[in-house]
Design a protein around this motif. Structure first.
Motif, mmCIF file in Angstrom:
data_model
loop_
_atom_site.group_PDB
_atom_site.id
_atom_site.type_symbol
_atom_site.label_atom_id
_atom_site.label_comp_id
_atom_site.label_asym_id
_atom_site.label_seq_id
_atom_site.Cartn_x
_atom_site.Cartn_y
_atom_site.Cartn_z
ATOM 1 N N TRP A 1 8.627 -3.991 5.582
ATOM 2 C CA TRP A 1 9.237 -2.652 5.706
ATOM 3 C C TRP A 1 8.536 -1.661 4.773
ATOM 4 O O TRP A 1 8.319 -0.508 5.126
ATOM 5 N N ILE A 2 8.192 -2.128 3.584
ATOM 6 C CA ILE A 2 7.522 -1.273 2.595
ATOM 7 C C ILE A 2 6.025 -1.138 2.905
ATOM 8 O O ILE A 2 5.417 -0.092 2.670
ATOM 9 N N LEU A 3 5.448 -2.203 3.481
ATOM 10 C CA LEU A 3 3.995 -2.209 3.716
ATOM 11 C C LEU A 3 3.568 -1.291 4.868
ATOM 12 O O LEU A 3 2.455 -0.759 4.844
ATOM 13 N N PHE A 4 4.438 -1.092 5.864
ATOM 14 C CA PHE A 4 4.042 -0.279 7.026
ATOM 15 C C PHE A 4 3.496 1.108 6.636
ATOM 16 O O PHE A 4 2.375 1.460 7.029
ATOM 17 N N PRO A 5 4.260 1.913 5.880
ATOM 18 C CA PRO A 5 3.716 3.236 5.526
ATOM 19 C C PRO A 5 2.451 3.142 4.664
ATOM 20 O O PRO A 5 1.544 3.972 4.793
ATOM 21 N N ILE A 6 2.389 2.119 3.812
ATOM 22 C CA ILE A 6 1.223 1.956 2.929
ATOM 23 C C ILE A 6 -0.023 1.637 3.753
ATOM 24 O O ILE A 6 -1.085 2.244 3.579
ATOM 25 N N TYR A 7 0.106 0.684 4.678
ATOM 26 C CA TYR A 7 -1.030 0.300 5.521
ATOM 27 C C TYR A 7 -1.449 1.455 6.429
ATOM 28 O O TYR A 7 -2.639 1.633 6.710
ATOM 29 N N ILE B 1 4.500 -9.874 -5.353
ATOM 30 C CA ILE B 1 3.708 -11.103 -5.138
ATOM 31 C C ILE B 1 3.395 -11.296 -3.657
ATOM 32 O O ILE B 1 2.239 -11.472 -3.261
ATOM 33 N N LEU B 2 4.436 -11.235 -2.811
ATOM 34 C CA LEU B 2 4.222 -11.475 -1.384
ATOM 35 C C LEU B 2 3.366 -10.359 -0.771
ATOM 36 O O LEU B 2 2.488 -10.621 0.058
ATOM 37 N N GLY B 3 3.608 -9.117 -1.193
ATOM 38 C CA GLY B 3 2.818 -7.985 -0.696
ATOM 39 C C GLY B 3 1.336 -8.159 -1.020
ATOM 40 O O GLY B 3 0.463 -7.863 -0.205
#
Ligand code: CTP
Ligand code: MG
Length: 182
Positions: A13-19, A155-157
């Motif tokens: 959920w957090i990675l989508f905008p970052i990517y 860590i997982l990110g």
């Protein structure tokens, strides 16, 4: 737990905008005229940042972060959260959160380029780990201003981003988009 499906959903959920910010900017820059942030200025014998860091890229990446965060914000009520047997810690998306993620990602990338130039690496020269994690670090740092981060997310990110980067580059090589598989 770091390696469970719940943490995976929370961090994705957090990675989508970052990517979106980091990944779509190079694509967009194929169509935009780049004005380097450093304006061509030097620091010592190297460029301050280099031609790979443009105002257009910074602006576009930040905009993508906001855009995807808004999409997530609007989609949130319609997603099947009740499938999860445990309560998920899904961060509340808002334009400001998207700004922090997108702008943070682009700033992390800019800071990394500053250090790459100080290390005498020209634009585009690879620096393993720094190239893959600079934008993630910048985004998490900015997000931490408004959200208490779980260390599991970091860590997982980090792991997902490293794996994703290798896989994406190999695919890009195989289909002929990139000249090297790294
Ligand atoms: N880009 C941009 N402005 C930014 C960030 C990225 O215009 N603020 C575009 C540039 O076209 C850049 C591409 O996205 O070439 C890929 O970004 P990146 O890999 O970070 O830049 P590099 O060209 O590899 O340069 P550096 O060595 O400074 O990382
Ligand atoms: Mg690069």
């Amino acid at each position: 737990m770091v390696f469970d499906i719940y943490t995976l959903v929370e961090v994705t959920w957090i990675l989508f905008p970052i990517y979106a910010a980091n990944g779509l900017t190079p694509v967009a820059m194929r169509f935009l005229k780049a004005h380097p942030i450093d304006g061509g200025r030097m620091l010592g014998k190297n460029r301050l940042l280099g031609d790979g860091k443009s105002w257009e890229g910074l602006f576009f990446g930040t905009l993508m972060g906001i855009l995807i965060a808004v999409v997530e914000m609007l989609a949130f009520p319609y997603l099947p959260w009740d499938l999860s047997p445990v309560a998920l810690s899904i961060i509340v998306m808002a334009p400001l959160v998207g700004f922090l993620l997108g702008f943070g990602a682009m700033m992390g990338d800019i800071v990394a380029s500053f250090f790459k130039r100080r290390m005498n690496r020209p634009r585009g020269a690879p620096v393993p780990l720094l190239d893959q994690l600079d934008f993630l670090a910048g985004a998490f740092l900015m997000l931490s201003l408004v959200v208490v981060l779980k260390w599991e997310w970091i860590i997982l990110g980090t792991i997902i981003t490293l794996v994703f980067h290798v896989v994406a580059n190999v695919i890009a090589y195989k289909i002929g988009v990139k000249k090297t598989p790294w």
